[in-house]
Design an enzyme around this catalytic site. Structure first.
Site, PDB file in Angstrom:
ATOM      1  N   ASP A   1      90.567  39.267  37.624  1.00 62.14           N
ATOM      2  CA  ASP A   1      89.312  38.728  38.150  1.00 62.14           C
ATOM      3  C   ASP A   1      89.648  37.888  39.372  1.00 62.14           C
ATOM      4  O   ASP A   1      90.817  37.840  39.806  1.00 62.14           O
ATOM      5  CB  ASP A   1      88.565  37.902  37.069  1.00 62.14           C
TER       6      ASP A   1
ATOM      7  N   HIS B   1      84.841  41.133  41.989  1.00 67.99           N
ATOM      8  CA  HIS B   1      85.740  40.312  41.156  1.00 67.99           C
ATOM      9  C   HIS B   1      87.219  40.555  41.497  1.00 67.99           C
ATOM     10  O   HIS B   1      88.068  40.515  40.615  1.00 67.99           O
ATOM     11  CB  HIS B   1      85.495  40.604  39.667  1.00 67.99           C
TER      12      HIS B   1
ATOM     13  N   GLU C   1      78.716  42.885  39.043  1.00 67.45           N
ATOM     14  CA  GLU C   1      78.470  41.835  40.034  1.00 67.45           C
ATOM     15  C   GLU C   1      79.215  42.070  41.349  1.00 67.45           C
ATOM     16  O   GLU C   1      79.894  41.182  41.852  1.00 67.45           O
ATOM     17  CB  GLU C   1      78.864  40.474  39.433  1.00 67.45           C
TER      18      GLU C   1
HETATM   19  C1  ACM Z   1      79.744  40.213  33.167  1.00 70.66           C
HETATM   20  O1  ACM Z   1      79.419  39.359  32.325  1.00 70.66           O
HETATM   21  N1  ACM Z   1      79.820  39.893  34.433  1.00 70.66           N
HETATM   22  C2  ACM Z   1      80.034  41.574  32.770  1.00 70.66           C
END
Ligand code: ACM
Length: 629
Positions: free
Chosen positions: A198, A273, A349
Site C-alpha cells: 500500500d 495505493h 480507490e
Molecule cells: C478498501 O477498503 N479500500 C478496499
C-alpha cells in the site's frame, strides 16, 4: 433464600450451557448423549489413514495436548485409555463436502471422520472447543477432565471464509502474523487475505525488483492521527520504520497456514495505493517525480460519497509498457510463492486525476479507443488479468474493477456495500462479500468515549446480522465473505486481536453455520465462554458488547438518553449527578432526561451484582454534541 435460588438457577443454566455446546461457529447438528468421555492424564490417538495432511493436522493436535501435560499414545494399548479414532470416509459423503466432519464422543472413544483432511482439521477444532476453557491457558497443566457425550454433524455454508490483515499501514512480524492465522484457523476461517502493499509500505521481497523492499518497505516514523496530523518526511530524513517478509519467510507463513487449513490470498494493490512502489521506482508514474513512502501524512482530500483527490501521485501509469513489465515481474514471483488459486490485485480507490492531466496518457487513450478514465482503469485490470492468468492464477479485486467493464474471469470482492457484488453476480462472476457495513473490523465497536474512533461504527450485533446472499441474487456466484482488518489506526498485534474478536466470531458463524440456526441470544452466551478462552490464552478480545449503547436525542428541548445492551441477564446502572454508578443505585428502566449543568452521565453494567464491561463517563457537552449528529 430467594436470591440464593435465583443465583443457583443461573449457575446451573450456565453450567448446562457450558457443557452443551459453546462451539463457534455453531455446528449444523449437535445432540447430547448420556455418555461421558474421561481424560485422565492420558489419551490414545489412532489415525486410521496414511493421508499425510490428516497425519500432520492430528500431530499438531497431539502436541497441543502434550503441552497441557496429557500423555498421548498412538494406540490404546490398555483397554482403559480413551481413544480418539480418526478416519477418512471410504465413500464420499456429499452432505459433508470437502470441509465437513462427523464427531461422536462416546464413553470410551471419540470418533472423528470426514471425506477430506480439511474436515478432520475442522473436527479437531470443534473438539478443542468442547474441552474446558482452561485448555487454552499455556501456563496451566490440565490433564484430567470429562467430555459430555455428543454427536456432531457439521459442514460449512460457504467455501470462502476469510479474514484480511493489512500489514502495510503497520508492519507485523512473521510471528505475529502466525498468531493471527493460528487463531482464525481455530474458528474455521479458511482464507487469509494478506494485504501486502500500500502507500505506507511494500512488504514482500521481489528478487527481480530489489528496490521495492530496499526503499519501499521503510518510512520515517510518525505518530498521531493517520492521514491528518503526521508531518511529511524532512529532506534527507532517514526512513527507519517498517520491514518486509523475505521469500523464505513468505514460504514459512504459507506452510504454517496450510498446516491450519488456510489458503493465503496475497494482495498487491494496484494501480492506486502504490506510493511505496513509486518511492522505489518513480518511473512507473506519470509525473515520474521522486516520492516517499507515506508515513501516514495527509495525502488526499475526501469530499463525501467516496469522491476524493490525491495530493501526491500514488497510481501506476497504465499507458506505459514499463508498468506491465513491472506487473509481470511482481506476479511471476508472487505466483511462485503462493500455491492458492487466487491473486488479489487490489484495484480500489484509484485516483485518476494524474492520468487525466497527462498528455501521453490522453494520447494512449485515443489510440486504444478508451473514452474515459474508467475504461482506462478497466484496460489496466484486463491486462493485469492476462498476466495473472499466464501464471496459472485467477484474479480477484475490489469492486472498483467493475468500473469501465469487468475483466473476463475476474472475481469481485464487494466492499462498498453489497451492490458491486450483486452487479458482478448478475454478470455471472464470482463474488466475495466484504461490505464495510458488516465486515470492516477496523471500525469502532463500542462507545466513542472508550474506543479508538475511526471512519465508522460496527457493533458485534450488526456484524452478526450480516447475510452474504442478497435477495434476487443467484447464490451459486457468492463464494462467501470476509472480515477486513485495516491498520491505519491499529498499531500492534494485541490491538489487532482486540479489534478482530469477537466480531470475527459473528462473521465465522455467518459464513459457516446454516442461516436458520443463527440466533443472537444463543450466540452471545457462547461468545462469553470464548471471552474466558481468550483470557486464558492471554489474548485480547473486546467486551464492548457488555457496555450500554448510549443514544441521545432531543425531545421538546430536553436532552434525552436511552441505554441498551443486547446481552442477557444484565442490568445497567447509571448516574447523572457526578457520582459513581453502584449496584444498589439507579437502575436504567426507560429513557430519562439529562439535566442542564456541569455533569457527566456515568454507566456500569452489572450481572448478578457483579460489574461487567467498562465504566463509561461522558460529559453533558459531549452528549449534547452527539444529539445533534
Ligand atoms: C478498501 O477498503 N479500500 C478496499
Amino acid at each position: 433464600m430467594k436470591t440464593f435460588l435465583k443465583v443457583l438457577l443461573i449457575a446451573i443454566t450456565f453450567q448446562i450451557g457450558y457443557t452443551q455446546n459453546h462451539i463457534i461457529p455453531k455446528p449444523v447438528n449437535f445432540s447430547l448423549t448420556k455418555d461421558s468421555f474421561e481424560i485422565n492424564n492420558r489419551i490414545a490417538i489412532n489415525i486410521q489413514t496414511d493421508n499425510q495432511e490428516v497425519i500432520n493436522y492430528t500431530h499438531n493436535f497431539e502436541n497441543f495436548l502434550i503441552k497441557k501435560g496429557i500423555q498421548v499414545s498412538s494406540k490404546s494399548k490398555k483397554n482403559n485409555i480413551g481413544t480418539i479414532i480418526i478416519t477418512l470416509l471410504k465413500d464420499f459423503n456429499k452432505e459433508l463436502g470437502n470441509e465437513g466432519y462427523l464427531l461422536d464422543i462416546k464413553k470410551d472413544k471419540i470418533l472423528l471422520s470426514a471425506n477430506k483432511a480439511s474436515g478432520i482439521f475442522n473436527g479437531l477444532q470443534s473438539l478443542r472447543q468442547l474441552f474446558p476453557s482452561e485448555i487454552e491457558n499455556n501456563e496451566q497443566k490440565l490433564t484430567s477432565f470429562n467430555l459430555t457425550g455428543c454427536q456432531i454433524k457439521d459442514y460449512p455454508r460457504f467455501k470462502w471464509r476469510g479474514l484480511h490483515l493489512d500489514v502495510s499501514r503497520h508492519f507485523f512480524t512473521v510471528e505475529e502474523v502466525k498468531t493471527f492465522i493460528d487463531k482464525m484457523s481455530q474458528y474455521k476461517f479458511n482464507v487469509f487475505h494478506w494485504h501486502l502493499t500500500d502507500d505506507e509500505g511494500w512488504r514482500i521481497e521481489i528478487k527481480s525488483l530489489p528496490k521495492l523492499t530496499e526503499v519501499g518497505a521503510w518510512r520515517v516514523e510518525r505518530f498521531g492521527d493517520f492521514g491528518k496530523e503526521r508531518p511529511y518526511p524532512k529532506p534527507d530524513e532517514k526512513a527507519t520504520y517498517g520491514g518486509f517478509y523475505t521469500q523464505e519467510e513468505i514460504k514459512e507463513v504459507v506452510q504454517y497456514a496450510l498446516d491450519r487449513n488456510i489458503t493465503i490470498v496475497p494482495e498487491i494493490d494496484m494501480p492506486g495505493h502504490s506510493m511505496a512502489a513509486l518511492a522505489a521506482y518513480p518511473d512507473l508514474s506519470t509525473k515520474q517525480e521522486p516520492k516517499f513512502v507515506n508515513p501516514g501524512s495527509k495525502f488526499s482530500e475526501w469530499y463525501g460519497n467516496g469522491v476524493f483527490k490525491m495530493l501526491i501521485e500514488n497510481t501506476l501509469n497504465p499507458a506505459d509498457e514499463k508498468v506491465y513489465d513491472f506487473v509481470d515481474k511482481v506476479f511471476t514471483e508472487v505466483a511462485q510463492l503462493f500455491p492458492g488459486d487466487y491473486i488479489h490485485m487490489g484495484g480500489d480507490e484509484c485516483y485518476k486525476g494524474f492520468w487525466e492531466e497527462d498528455e501521453k496518457v490522453q494520447l494512449f487513450m485515443k489510440e486504444n479507443d478508451l473514452s474515459n478514465s474508467e475504461e482506462l482503469q478497466s484496460y489496466f485490470v484486463k491486462r493485469v488479468e492476462s498476466i495473472i492468468k499466464s501464471k496459472g492464477k485467477k484474479l480477484i479485486g475490489w469492486d472498483e474493477i467493475l468500473e469501465g467493464g469487468l475483466a473476463e474471469d475476474a472475481t469481485v470482492m464487494s466492499w462498498r456495500g453489497m451492490k458491486g457484488g450483486i452487479e458482478a453476480a448478475k454478470l455471472g462472476h464470482h463474488v466475495v462479500m466484504s461490505p464495510t457495513t458488516y465486515s470492516y473490523l477496523d471500525y469502532t465497536q463500542g462507545d466513542h468515549s472508550v474506543e479508538n474512533v475511526i471512519y465508522n461504527d460496527l457493533s458485534l450485533e450488526t456484524c452478526y446480522s450480516f447475510e452474504p446472499i442478497p435477495e434476487n441474487t443467484d447464490p451459486q456466484y457468492i463464494l462467501g465473505g470476509q472480515g477486513n482488518v485495516w491498520t491505519e489506526k491499529i498499531a500492534s498485534m494485541p490491538f489487532v486481536f482486540y479489534m478482530t474478536y469477537p466480531r470475527a466470531f459473528a462473521l465465522t458463524e455467518t459464513l459457516w453455520s446454516p442461516k436458520e440456526l443463527k440466533n443472537w441470544n444463543d450466540f452471545i452466551v457462547r461468545v462469553e465462554n470464548h471471552f474466558t478462552r481468550f483470557e486464558n490464552a492471554h489474548l485480547n478480545i473486546s467486551k464492548a458488547v457488555l457496555d450500554p449503547v448510549i443514544t441521545v436525542y432531543k425531545k421538546d428541548d430536553l436532552l434525552m438518553c436511552e441505554l441498551k445492551n443486547s446481552v442477557p441477564n444484565t442490568e445497567i446502572f447509571y448516574t447523572i449527578n457526578n457520582t459513581y454508578p453502584m449496584q444498589f443505585g439507579l437502575k436504567y428502566q426507560e429513557p430519562f432526561v439529562i439535566p442542564e449543568g456541569n455533569l457527566s452521565l456515568r454507566t456500569q453494567t452489572f450481572r448478578n451484582g457483579i460489574p461487567i464491561g467498562r465504566s463509561l463517563k461522558i460529559h453533558r457537552s459531549e452528549l449534547e454534541k452527539r444529539s445533534s449528529k
